[in-house]
Write a protein that holds these residues in place. Structure first.
Motif, PDB file in Angstrom:
ATOM      1  N   SER A 108       6.822 -11.837   0.147  1.00 15.96           N
ATOM      2  CA  SER A 108       7.873 -12.689  -0.437  1.00 15.96           C
ATOM      3  C   SER A 108       7.256 -13.932  -1.084  1.00 15.96           C
ATOM      4  O   SER A 108       7.658 -14.336  -2.180  1.00 15.96           O
ATOM      5  CB  SER A 108       8.863 -13.122   0.645  1.00 15.96           C
ATOM      6  N   THR A 133       2.754 -13.756   2.912  1.00 19.62           N
ATOM      7  CA  THR A 133       3.521 -12.506   2.939  1.00 19.62           C
ATOM      8  C   THR A 133       3.934 -12.165   1.513  1.00 19.62           C
ATOM      9  O   THR A 133       3.830 -12.993   0.604  1.00 19.62           O
ATOM     10  CB  THR A 133       4.791 -12.613   3.805  1.00 19.62           C
ATOM     11  N   ASP A 170      12.742  -9.804  -2.870  1.00 20.68           N
ATOM     12  CA  ASP A 170      12.241 -10.152  -4.211  1.00 20.68           C
ATOM     13  C   ASP A 170      13.339 -10.849  -5.012  1.00 20.68           C
ATOM     14  O   ASP A 170      13.088 -11.833  -5.722  1.00 20.68           O
ATOM     15  CB  ASP A 170      11.772  -8.904  -4.958  1.00 20.68           C
ATOM     16  N   PHE A 213      13.865  -4.592  -3.887  1.00 18.44           N
ATOM     17  CA  PHE A 213      13.994  -5.017  -2.492  1.00 18.44           C
ATOM     18  C   PHE A 213      14.652  -6.392  -2.458  1.00 18.44           C
ATOM     19  O   PHE A 213      14.255  -7.291  -3.206  1.00 18.44           O
ATOM     20  CB  PHE A 213      12.602  -5.069  -1.858  1.00 18.44           C
ATOM     21  N   ALA A 220       4.640  -2.804  -3.375  1.00 17.97           N
ATOM     22  CA  ALA A 220       4.834  -2.621  -1.929  1.00 17.97           C
ATOM     23  C   ALA A 220       4.829  -1.141  -1.533  1.00 17.97           C
ATOM     24  O   ALA A 220       4.271  -0.771  -0.510  1.00 17.97           O
ATOM     25  CB  ALA A 220       6.131  -3.277  -1.474  1.00 17.97           C
ATOM     26  N   HIS A 221       5.465  -0.305  -2.347  1.00 22.16           N
ATOM     27  CA  HIS A 221       5.559   1.119  -2.009  1.00 22.16           C
ATOM     28  C   HIS A 221       4.684   1.981  -2.906  1.00 22.16           C
ATOM     29  O   HIS A 221       4.882   3.186  -3.003  1.00 22.16           O
ATOM     30  CB  HIS A 221       7.024   1.574  -2.054  1.00 22.16           C
ATOM     31  N   TYR A 277       0.834  -3.868   5.093  1.00 22.73           N
ATOM     32  CA  TYR A 277       1.185  -3.262   6.383  1.00 22.73           C
ATOM     33  C   TYR A 277       1.939  -1.952   6.216  1.00 22.73           C
ATOM     34  O   TYR A 277       2.254  -1.297   7.195  1.00 22.73           O
ATOM     35  CB  TYR A 277       2.014  -4.239   7.247  1.00 22.73           C
ATOM     36  N   LYS A 278       2.239  -1.577   4.970  1.00 24.69           N
ATOM     37  CA  LYS A 278       2.908  -0.284   4.740  1.00 24.69           C
ATOM     38  C   LYS A 278       1.823   0.786   4.594  1.00 24.69           C
ATOM     39  O   LYS A 278       1.161   1.107   5.564  1.00 24.69           O
ATOM     40  CB  LYS A 278       3.832  -0.405   3.534  1.00 24.69           C
TER      41      LYS A 278
HETATM   42  C1  LIG Z   1       8.387  -4.519   2.233  1.00 23.23           C
HETATM   43  C2  LIG Z   1       8.762  -5.306   1.025  1.00 23.23           C
HETATM   44  C3  LIG Z   1       8.809  -6.710   1.061  1.00 23.23           C
HETATM   45  C4  LIG Z   1       8.586  -7.470   2.335  1.00 23.23           C
HETATM   46  O1  LIG Z   1       8.166  -8.775   2.108  1.00 23.23           O
HETATM   47  P1  LIG Z   1       7.475  -9.625   3.277  1.00 23.23           P
HETATM   48  O2  LIG Z   1       7.475 -11.003   2.761  1.00 23.23           O
HETATM   49  O3  LIG Z   1       6.093  -9.048   3.463  1.00 23.23           O
HETATM   50  O4  LIG Z   1       8.280  -9.456   4.517  1.00 23.23           O
HETATM   51  C5  LIG Z   1       9.085  -7.376  -0.121  1.00 23.23           C
HETATM   52  N1  LIG Z   1       9.314  -6.700  -1.278  1.00 23.23           N
HETATM   53  C6  LIG Z   1       9.279  -5.352  -1.339  1.00 23.23           C
HETATM   54  C7  LIG Z   1       9.525  -4.649  -2.631  1.00 23.23           C
HETATM   55  C8  LIG Z   1       9.028  -4.618  -0.181  1.00 23.23           C
HETATM   56  O5  LIG Z   1       9.031  -3.283  -0.218  1.00 23.23           O
END
Ligand SMILES: *Cc1c(COP(=O)(O)O)cnc(C)c1O
Length: 398
Positions: free
Chosen positions: A87, A85, A117, A114, A187-188, A210-211
């Protein structure tokens, strides 16, 4: 190449009547994903059993799919790999980058990042010892906070809450000038706008699928390591599939060549199958067209909401260069307003403390959707339709 968005829209299976403005949080299902996953289950897993690792190419899947992501983020082929994932990928990038900058012990990030992070950085610092620390500053103060104490700058290009966008090339150049490494979280950004990790000079980049990339809930993340570092970076999560020779079953770890070393354990084959189907949608898509369409949609939504909902306060930058592909508005009753919207089939989400968040994804959202969403939001605000007890019940996921 010019993208025909009526064609990409037809590639998604969206429930009738729903205006889905949350593809920035969980992309919708590409029609082909269901068949692809079913085929992987019945034809590959079902018929090939363990031979699927060789016969169906499961073992190469993380780098094969990584190459398709590379095109979307401006990375050199062969320098992106899938797995785990986001993270976890943040942790890996941070640990390797810190080790590559010995003598410095500060991770610099911003308060718009986020939380996961930041949490991963905190956890890593705790493991490394009391000399290590995470420093966060306001998003617009990152540039001036870059000094010769910083080992690694770790920032997310587009703010998950406000949609504010950092200048990747400028911040990376400054980081390098002061002797720091730059990790970018996409991520975004990946699938939301043109990203140029190679041209922007990023040392590492990470992101989820998944985004905006529509791989489905639990879809794997990706990591990019710049070619100049990929045989130097030492993986902190030294799992067997990142080993130079996993099937030699050596008792000690030797990192694999290049990006392969950022693999950890067994890849999520079924999720990667869904992602491969989702990436087929992108094959005919030009990122520049996505950006043009996305800015038109976000401009249209901002103008419509500001004209009809005076109580909502824009949280997203107006300047195109400073904006991702989402629009956020603030309101103290944001949670209840979003619940009311969802009950009217306009799906966005809420981010504490007061943000209503709307993602605009031209692959399947058009101007008519924007107008429809504005009209319903305006009615909910004008008639206070949000002000009902059922809209205040907090669910576990907001
Ligand atoms: C969505 C997002 C995550 C999510 O992390 P996962 O380990 O995939 O749940 C982490 N960092 C950012 C900046 C995000 O936007």
């Amino acid at each position: 190449m010019t993208t025909d968005f009526t064609q990409t829209r037809a590639m998604f299976d969206l429930p009738d009547g729903v205006i889905y403005l949350d593809g920035n949080s969980l992309g919708p299902m590409p029609r082909a994903a269901a068949d692809r996953v079913a085929q992987t289950v019945t034809q590959e897993w079902g018929k090939m059993l363990i031979t699927g690792w060789n016969k169906a190419g499961w073992m190469e899947q993380p780098t094969r799919v990584g190459n398709r992501i590379a095109r979307l983020i401006g990375a050199e082929p062969g320098h992106v790999v899938m797995g785990d994932t986001l993270s976890i990928k943040v942790y890996q990038a941070l640990a390797s980058a810190l080790e590559m900058n010995p003598g410095r012990k500060v991770i610099l990030s911003d308060t718009g990042n986020f939380p996961s992070d930041l949490y991963m950085a905190e956890g890593l610092c705790r493991t490394l010892g009391p000399d290590y620390s995470l420093k966060t500053v306001a998003p617009d103060k990152v540039m001036e906070a870059l000094d010769d104490s910083v080992a690694v700058m770790m920032v997310t290009e587009v703010d998950y809450r406000t949609g504010r966008r950092h200048d990747m090339a400028a911040l990376t150049a400054r980081a390098h000038q002061v002797g720091a490494l730059a990790i970018w979280d996409l991520a975004h950004s990946a699938g939301a706008l043109p990203v140029e990790v190679a041209a922007g000079g990023a040392d590492f980049a990470v992101g989820c699928t998944y985004k905006y990339l529509n791989s489905g809930p639990g879809g794997p993340a990706f990591i990019y390591v710049a070619p100049r570092h990929s045989d130097v970076a030492r993986p902190a999560l030294s799992g067997w599939l990142g080993h130079e020779s996993p099937f030699a079953f050596d008792l000690s770890y030797r990192p694999g060549s290049g990006i392969e070393r950022m693999r950890v354990g067994t890849p999520p084959v079924l999720q990667l199958a869904a992602l491969e189907a989702a990436l087929d949608v992108w094959d005919g898509v030009d990122m520049a067209d996505i950006r043009t369409a996305s800015l038109a949609l976000t401009d249209r939504f901002i103008a419509g909401v500001e004209a009809s909902c005076p109580d909502l306060v824009l949280a997203t930058p107006r300047a195109h260069a400073e904006r991702g592909s989402q629009v956020s508005f603030r309101h103290p009753e944001g949670y209840a307003i979003m619940q009311a919207l969802i009950s009217h089939d306009v799906i966005g989400d809420f981010r504490a403390p007061d943000i209503l968040r709307f993602g605009f994804t031209p692959l399947f959202i058009d101007a008519a959707d924007v107008d429809g969403a504005v009209e319903i939001l305006a009615r909910i605000m004008r008639d206070s339709l949000w002000n009902r007890p059922e809209h205040r019940i907090r669910a576990r996921v907001t």
